[in-house]
Design an enzyme around this catalytic site. Structure first.
Site, PDB file in Angstrom:
ATOM      1  CG  HIS A  24      17.000 -11.774  37.426  1.00  0.00           C
ATOM      2  ND1 HIS A  24      16.668 -11.102  36.290  1.00  0.00           N
ATOM      3  CD2 HIS A  24      18.091 -12.505  37.107  1.00  0.00           C
ATOM      4  CE1 HIS A  24      17.526 -11.404  35.328  1.00  0.00           C
ATOM      5  NE2 HIS A  24      18.394 -12.257  35.786  1.00  0.00           N
ATOM      6  CG  HIS A  79      22.744 -18.117  32.216  1.00  0.00           C
ATOM      7  ND1 HIS A  79      22.523 -19.096  33.150  1.00  0.00           N
ATOM      8  CD2 HIS A  79      22.479 -16.928  32.840  1.00  0.00           C
ATOM      9  CE1 HIS A  79      22.155 -18.526  34.290  1.00  0.00           C
ATOM     10  NE2 HIS A  79      22.111 -17.219  34.123  1.00  0.00           N
ATOM     11  CD  GLU A  81      18.776 -15.943  36.029  1.00  0.00           C
ATOM     12  OE1 GLU A  81      20.004 -15.769  35.917  1.00  0.00           O
ATOM     13  OE2 GLU A  81      18.116 -15.546  37.021  1.00  0.00           O
ATOM     14  CG  ASP A  83      18.296 -12.966  32.421  1.00  0.00           C
ATOM     15  OD1 ASP A  83      18.392 -14.199  32.606  1.00  0.00           O
ATOM     16  OD2 ASP A  83      19.141 -12.163  32.860  1.00  0.00           O
ATOM     17  CG  HIS A 146      24.352 -15.939  38.355  1.00  0.00           C
ATOM     18  ND1 HIS A 146      23.149 -15.730  38.996  1.00  0.00           N
ATOM     19  CD2 HIS A 146      24.049 -15.881  37.026  1.00  0.00           C
ATOM     20  CE1 HIS A 146      22.186 -15.512  38.120  1.00  0.00           C
ATOM     21  NE2 HIS A 146      22.719 -15.603  36.906  1.00  0.00           N
ATOM     22  CG  ASP A 165      24.128 -13.595  33.810  1.00  0.00           C
ATOM     23  OD1 ASP A 165      23.668 -12.706  33.073  1.00  0.00           O
ATOM     24  OD2 ASP A 165      23.466 -14.562  34.221  1.00  0.00           O
ATOM     25  CE1 TYR A 193      24.079  -8.384  35.949  1.00  0.00           C
ATOM     26  CE2 TYR A 193      26.047  -9.574  36.607  1.00  0.00           C
ATOM     27  CZ  TYR A 193      24.848  -9.534  35.927  1.00  0.00           C
ATOM     28  OH  TYR A 193      24.415 -10.644  35.244  1.00  0.00           O
ATOM     29  CG  HIS A 226      22.570  -8.552  31.955  1.00  0.00           C
ATOM     30  ND1 HIS A 226      21.234  -8.542  31.651  1.00  0.00           N
ATOM     31  CD2 HIS A 226      22.811  -9.757  32.524  1.00  0.00           C
ATOM     32  CE1 HIS A 226      20.691  -9.698  32.027  1.00  0.00           C
ATOM     33  NE2 HIS A 226      21.625 -10.458  32.551  1.00  0.00           N
TER      34      HIS A 226
END
Ligand SMILES: Cc1cc2nc3c(=O)[nH]c(=O)nc-3n(C[C@H](O)[C@H](O)[C@H](O)COP(=O)(O)O)c2cc1C
Ligand SMILES: [Fe+2]
Ligand SMILES: [Fe+2]
Length: 399
Positions: A24, A79, A81, A83, A146, A165, A193, A226
């Site tokens: 990121h 989410h 985001e 990714d 997050h 996440d 992480y 992840h």
């Protein structure tokens, strides 16, 4: 990689990104990562999340190996985001889902990422469920874990928490489960992480864990977005999250510095010696030899954070400015600190570092400055600072 059915009618359809090293744009991911997405089949079929746009081909192959795209009824977007939502445009085009389940913030973020007001958004809150016929999904808002939009899904019949996440690890592996891996290695990556992504939101972690307890959901597996799926060490992983969220610390100190001519490096070594003499675990980082994300991974359970820089043009060296800015944003709390550095004439850097420590609400034990090259007596003062810090570390770590 091929899809994996890991519970009856529950499939991992993610992608392993072996070559990713820059996570990121702000953290290092030396072992790559995975983007995990899931298909759950009942009478209705749902696809939970997608993957990074760069991996779209492998992703749709994995999904299609499990279910024809047109047979998917719903999308769940945990989410937005990129990714995880990077293949959303294509997914919506090809699947034409009846509904896209998301939080209110998830809808707002999809609108401002993809600008599609015509998508069939279905906003849900914690406590709402989606019966698929044979499988039931309970939604759990994970606000600020997050991003404001994050959500988790609990598959009731299987005790499976799809956690977005949270509980992630940047780890590209052919194995899909924690019980196929060394636990300590996994925990280290989960910790890194946590330190780099979740730490500022520790209060929200505690709230979410409390909410899950209130809801009375037995958790048999945790499937993050992840890394590997947790099924062999769920309790330990939750225990670690609780510890990190409470910012519990060990008898450990992190020294991080930068230097031009190595005078500040000599001071760092001497401070380390004092700490080591008292039995404190020490990690020393020279900013030219490490990435800021490696440093905060060690700060996660360190009781002391000791920052050093020589003075350069009336300030700290630029790599230390980077480090301090990064660390401050992650909001480590409840630690002790100290600042140090060599200087030539004005010597502003150590004070600036100690101000940064104060902004992180750390107790600053000392600010040490040495003019030009440290003499033996200066190094003895540094070593003594290390010894004194060891006492503070013991008090914090409850030794
Ligand atoms: C480009 C440059 C700029 C500097 N600017 C300052 C300064 O503004 N104030 C100061 O006290 N020392 C300044 N110095 C002196 C260094 O802080 C001093 O040489 C110090 O001993 C270097 O420690 P180090 O070997 O840990 O880098 C500067 C040195 C260089 C090379
Ligand atoms: Fe994210
Ligand atoms: Fe992510």
């Amino acid at each position: 990689m091929a899809a994996v059915e890991f519970l009856p009618n529950v499939y991992w359809v993610g992608v392993v990104d072996w070559n990713l090293r820059d996570f990121h744009g702000y953290a290092a991911a030396p072992r790559g990562t995975t983007y995990n997405a899931y298909v759950i089949k009942g009478e209705k079929t749902v696809l939970v999340d997608t993957v990074s746009a760069a991996c779209s081909r492998a992703f749709f192959e994995a999904v299609e190996a499990v279910v024809p795209l047109e047979a998917i009824d719903y999308l769940v977007v945990n989410h937005v985001e990129p990714d995880h939502s990077g293949c959303l445009m294509e997914a919506v085009e090809r699947i034409r889902p009846e509904k896209i389940f998301c939080t209110a913030m998830g809808k707002a973020f999809m609108l401002s990422h993809y600008h599609r007001s015509d998508w069939p958004y279905e906003v849900v809150q914690t406590g709402q469920s989606l019966p698929l016929g044979g499988k039931t999904i309970d939604f759990l808002e994970l606000k600020m874990l997050h991003w404001p939009d994050n959500m988790g899904c609990y598959v009731r019949e299987d005790g499976l928490l799809i956690s977005s996440d949270a509980f992630g690890q940047n780890w590209a592996t052919s194995e899909r489960f924690d019980d196929e891996m060394d636990f300590n290695e996994m925990a280290g990556l989960m910790g890194s992480y946590y330190a780099n992504i979740i730490l500022p939101f520790s209060e929200h972690v505690l709230k979410a864990l409390g909410r899950v307890e209130e809801l009375g959901w037995p958790i048999r597996m945790i499937a993050p977005s992840h890394g590997v799926i947790l099924r062999g060490h769920v309790e330990e992983a939750v225990g670690l999250y609780r510890r990190w969220a409470r910012q519990e610390v060990a008898r450990k100190a992190v020294i991080v510095y930068d230097t031009m001519w190595k005078s500040t490096a000599l001071m760092a070594e001497a401070i380390a010696e004092g700490l080591i003499e008292k039995g404190v675990t020490v990690r020393v980082f020279h900013m030219k030899a490490c990435h800021h994300s490696d440093v905060v991974a060690e700060v996660l359970d360190a009781a002391a954070v000791i920052l050093g820089s020589s003075t350069h043009n009336n300030g700290m060296l630029p790599l230390m400015a980077d480090m301090v800015r990064y660390m401050e944003g992650l909001r480590p709390r409840g630690r002790v600190g100290a600042a140090f550095g060599s200087y030539g004439w004005s010597g502003e850097a150590p004070k600036q570092l100690s101000e940064a420590l104060e902004r992180m609400r750390m107790k600053v034990c000392d600010v040490l400055r040495v003019k030009n090259v440290p003499a033996e007596a200066d190094l003895a003062v540094c070593k003594d600072l290390g010894r004194r810090l060891a006492g503070e570390v013991d008090a914090l770590a409850g030794a």
